[in-house]
Design a protein around this motif. Structure first.
Motif, PDB file in Angstrom:
ATOM      1  N   UNK A 215       0.877  -1.174   0.155  1.00 53.64           N
ATOM      2  CA  UNK A 215       0.138  -0.026  -0.058  1.00 53.64           C
ATOM      3  C   UNK A 215       0.875   1.377  -0.050  1.00 53.64           C
ATOM      4  N   UNK A 216       1.813   1.152   0.809  1.00 48.72           N
ATOM      5  CA  UNK A 216       2.731   2.409   0.871  1.00 48.72           C
ATOM      6  C   UNK A 216       3.646   2.679  -0.266  1.00 48.72           C
ATOM      7  N   UNK A 217       4.039   1.632  -0.750  1.00 50.64           N
ATOM      8  CA  UNK A 217       4.665   1.587  -2.103  1.00 50.64           C
ATOM      9  C   UNK A 217       3.955   2.263  -3.388  1.00 50.64           C
ATOM     10  N   UNK A 218       2.458   1.643  -3.230  1.00 52.61           N
ATOM     11  CA  UNK A 218       1.710   2.150  -4.323  1.00 52.61           C
ATOM     12  C   UNK A 218       1.446   3.737  -4.325  1.00 52.61           C
ATOM     13  N   UNK A 219       1.332   4.018  -2.782  1.00 55.12           N
ATOM     14  CA  UNK A 219       0.893   5.518  -2.630  1.00 55.12           C
ATOM     15  C   UNK A 219       2.170   6.277  -3.079  1.00 55.12           C
TER      16      UNK A 219
END
Length: 932
Positions: A215-219
């Motif tokens: 999630x943090x990487x996609x964001x």
């Protein structure tokens, strides 16, 4: 993986500021006022969603939409036609010239190339007419991909709308030609979402377990881009999302989104993919044409259903992709042979009689290799395109025709023609690229010489000075044994470049080029206007003022006769190719009637040809005349128009008339700041002529303010180099400043040179100016007769400012002889004129002189019209002369409703309630008039 549908509330999460801005735009239109907003941001940032929101919020509006398509950028007025198509049932309500211009632009009828500004006025009329029934919302997506004609007209319309219930909202993608969209419109940068909003949007769109690290990487990878957040997870396997094994690829936001859309496209059945590719290759969204092309390829009707179910497209009376990135994802990522097959089918499905240019366009995109038959069709389309959209439209077809021409010699000729059209259209970067490609082909001597000529013209288009004269002279020498007529054309261009370069020329000066012209091949029999112009200028430069005057007059007469009755193509060619050389003829000969004719014809011709590279020069030329006739408001409006066009085309604004206007207005700090800034800019570009004009303007400013020492310094600088058409202006300022500072040894030689100029001319303007200057240096017995002679002569020409100055000098002379009563008549007339036109420095000088005669003069003001803006003054004068709102709008390129709105302000400011009272209100003496 199945993703849930995304509703509007989710897609617009975190967009409160943007939604409020859109609501304000719509509210203004609801209230009857025009509003414009340009949304700018990267692909996928949410611009299309915001346009969709605006469409949904525009309850009670009529909404029209268009989306620019990259592959359609070369079709003239294609985007504008799509936007206006739903409104064309009202085209018959437009005035005849506007209706005809729009009809030709849209290919509804044949005719000469329409005036691009008349097309703009027609679009204003069309939008304003639609808005009379109910507010109108015009939504333009991917504006950076509109064709040049559509983009320029819509930018023009956006700047001219004011009091019509029209909301015009553009969305522009950064990069991808985003620089083409004109600046100066109200703009809102659409930024990425904040991290909390981005996480919330991602969570609302993904209904499977999501590893926190992923999630943090996609964001982080999405950088707040909603489209990436919503669609990138579609390209990832559930294990990647839940297990934390996905690694970001470092691609751009648009690339990520296009990849996601393309994956959905690849999952479709083959027939559905072929149908979507054909739709992506057909930018108009014409469903009938698409299905005819589908039939050419054997695509069944049921192929549409899977594509619609995938949420990529909607099929109806029009074909509409879910998002512009869907179209580009399909088209860009499909193999070239498949794209060509789609265009081939579309070409076969297009009626060659009804739409030959679109058929030629599709055939060109279907061609895998050079094809003379296709190239020849494109050349024919180029001729028609010039008729609809001017030089820019023609250039794109010619460029593609050159690329598809198999014969090297013919390919070079077409490429050179394309470069010429690009230069005429002001597309100097594109012309540079085209000429660079030409050099890859074998060139014969003539083609090489033509190439060098166009390269030299490019240098002049970019700098208007520097080494452009040398380059053009070299090209003329190369052309002389190969094409005598073109060599003479190039010599005239070289003279024009040298006139502009003036004292800063990095090579041959005027005399060297003129001597080369005299040694050039003789003109044909009968000579062309170009030949007469070249010979006239050559004679003036080589033989001197007196001996060269007759040849210069012949040249001026030939240019005027062509402007009055010559073929349209010849008039256009004169101003397109030789934009500088006709300009100084009238002022060098002190012929104000010819100046008016030439300037008016130059503007009309440049507009009719859509020649945006030339139009700012022509407008500036006409503005300079307006300054000298005392119409400062018109001059300012023309300067603003020229500047807006230069900025819209990426050109350099021409500032020299702005300098003259600022000097006449007499606001010292404002004028000096403009002069200083302009001098720095033009010196860097090698424009010596502009430096001369800056010195003349400085001398004029200081003479108006009564600072004669400073005026003499500036005028002396101006007279160090003889700039055609300007040099005598510097002499006039030098004579007055030298006389006022007690330096007859400086004034007398300057008067001798001025006399050579004026006697060679013999016009009222010339003789009146000479008489006034001579009076400054004469004894009392001769001076009065000379002043009276000056006033008499100058009263018979258009040059209002010169007549007012003669009256001022005469009045000053009378007061110093204690003839107060006689002086008051001259000083009153001068003061009234200067106050009325807004020449504040000279008006104050006249006021001080009146006070010295014992006359009571109220504090100076510019009069009642000084309360009005420049445009309000223009509208008030036209209305006072009996023009209707529609006629005023046609002259000023605004809608009749906007004219009505301005007149409401005029009535309130002037305290009148009807048009009948406007004339007396405008001529009523202002607070600065003498009291008795």
């Amino acid at each position: 993986m199945v993703m849930p549908a995304t509703d509007a509330r989710i897609a617009l999460r975190g967009r409160g500021q943007e939604l409020a801005a859109l609501d304000r735009v719509l509210a203004m239109a609801r209230a009857g006022n025009s509003a414009v907003l340009l949304l700018r941001g990267e692909a996928g940032i949410g611009k299309t969603a915001l346009l969709d929101h605006a469409a949904g919020r525009a309850t009670g509006f009529r909404t029209v939409r268009v989306a620019g398509v990259e592959s359609e950028m070369e079709l003239p007025f294609a985007g504008l036609h799509q936007l206006c198509a739903p409104l064309l049932n009202q085209i018959d309500r437009l005035p005849g010239p506007q209706r005809d211009a729009l009809s030709v632009a849209f290919g509804l009828r044949e005719g000469e190339a329409p005036n691009r500004f008349l097309v703009g006025l027609a679009v204003i009329g069309l939008l304003a007419g639609a808005a009379e029934e109910r507010p109108l919302a015009c939504l333009v997506d991917d504006a950076q991909w509109l064709d040049d004609g559509s983009l320029q007209v819509l930018a023009f319309v956006a700047r001219r709308l004011l009091a019509d219930a029209v909301a015009l909202i553009f969305a522009v993608r950064d990069g991808d030609h985003g620089h083409r969209v004109p600046t100066g419109l109200p703009e809102l940068i659409v930024e990425g979402l904040s991290p909390p909003d981005a996480q919330a949007l991602l969570a609302s769109a993904v209904r499977v377990p999501l590893d926190p690290v992923v999630r943090d990487r996609i964001v982080a990878e999405a950088r707040g881009n909603p489209m990436v957040l919503l669609h990138l997870p579609r390209a990832l396997a559930p294990a990647d999302l839940a297990g934390g094994f996905w690694l970001p690829g470092g691609h751009s936001a648009a690339g990520c989104v296009e990849a996601a859309f393309h994956e959905r496209f690849r999952s479709l059945p083959p027939d559905s993919r072929l149908l979507l590719l054909t739709a992506a290759a057909e930018p108009t969204g014409d469903a009938d044409l698409l299905w005819r092309a589908a039939g050419e390829q054997g695509i069944p009707a049921h192929a549409a259903a899977p594509a619609e179910s995938a949420g990529l497209v909607e099929f109806g009376t029009r074909v509409r992709f879910h998002h512009p990135l869907v179209r580009s994802a399909i088209y860009r990522r499909t193999a070239a042979p498949d794209r060509r097959a789609a265009h081939r089918a579309l070409a076969e499905a297009t009626d060659s009689r009804l739409d030959p240019d679109r058929r030629a366009w599709h055939r060109a995109h279907a061609a895998a290799r050079p094809d003379e038959d296709v190239a020849a069709d494109l050349v024919c389309s180029a001729d028609r395109a010039r008729g609809r959209g001017g030089a820019a439209a023609s250039a794109s077809f010619l460029k593609r025709a050159a690329e598809l021409t198999p014969d090297p010699a013919r390919r070079v000729s077409r490429a050179l023609a394309a470069a010429q059209a690009q230069i005429d259209a002001g597309a100097v970067d594109e012309a540079h690229t085209t000429l660079a490609a030409v050099e890859a082909d074998p060139l014969d001597d003539l083609q090489r010489a033509r190439l060098e000529r166009l390269r030299a013209r490019l240098v002049f288009a970019r700098q208007r000075g520097g080494d452009a004269p040398r380059r053009l002279l070299d090209a003329a020498h190369r052309l002389a044994p190969l094409d005598a007529a073109l060599a003479r054309d190039t010599l005239l261009e070289a003279l024009g470049a040298a006139i502009f370069a003036g004292r800063l020329s990095e090579g041959p000066g005027l005399r060297e080029i003129a001597e080369a012209a005299r040694a050039a091949p003789p003109p044909p029999t009968p000579p062309r206007v170009v030949d007469t112009l070249l010979d006239g200028l050559t004679g003036r430069i080589v033989d001197g003022r007196s001996a060269g005057a007759d040849g210069l007059r012949r040249a001026l007469r030939a240019v005027r006769e062509q402007g009055c009755g010559g073929p349209e193509a010849d008039r256009a060619r004169l101003w397109l190719a030789f934009r500088v050389t006709p300009e100084p003829l009238a002022t060098e000969l002190w012929d104000d009637d010819a100046w008016h004719e030439l300037a008016t014809d130059a503007v009309r011709t440049a507009r009719a040809a859509g020649a945006l590279a030339v139009l700012p020069t022509a407008l500036t030329y006409l503005a300079c005349l307006a300054v000298h006739t005392g119409d400062f408001d018109t001059a300012a409006a023309l300067i603003d128009e020229a500047t807006a066009i230069s900025e819209a085309t990426g050109g350099t604004p021409m500032m020299y008339t702005s300098l003259v206007l600022a000097a006449w207005r007499g606001r010292e700090a404002e004028a000096l700041d403009l002069i200083r800034t302009t001098c720095e800019e033009v010196a860097a570009r090698g424009e010596g002529r502009s430096l001369a004009l800056a010195d003349c303007a400085t001398a004029l400013l200081y003479n108006g303010l009564g600072r004669y020492d400073a005026a003499l310094t500036a005028a002396t600088r101006a007279c160090r180099y003889e700039d055609l058409g300007l040099f005598a202006w510097g002499l006039v300022e030098q004579i007055e400043a030298a006389a006022r500072t007690g330096r007859p040894e400086t004034a007398a030689p300057a008067l001798d040179v001025l006399t050579e100029h004026t006697r060679a001319s013999g016009t009222a303007w010339a003789l009146g100016t000479e008489a006034c200057s001579r009076a400054l240096l004469s004894d009392d017995r001769a001076a009065e007769a000379l002043y009276q002679e000056a006033v008499e002569h100058l009263g018979h020409c258009r040059i209002t400012v010169r007549l007012a100055r003669a009256r001022l000098l005469y009045g000053e002379w009378l007061r110093r002889r204690n003839r107060r009563q006689d002086s008051r008549a001259q000083l009153r007339a001068a003061h009234e004129t200067f106050s009325r036109i807004g020449a504040e420095g000279f008006a104050e000088r006249a006021r001080r002189e009146l006070l010295a005669t014992g006359e009571t003069v109220r504090p100076r003001s510019t009069g009642v019209s000084g309360e009005l803006t420049g445009q309000e003054t223009q509208i008030a004068r036209l209305a006072a002369d009996g023009h209707t709102n529609a006629e005023i709008g046609a002259q000023l390129f605004i809608s009749p409703r906007t004219v009505e709105w301005h007149l409401g302000n005029v009535f309130a400011k002037l305290g009148v309630t009807s048009r009948r009272r406007l004339r007396s209100a405008l001529t009523r003496p202002g607070p600065g008039a003498p009291a008795g």
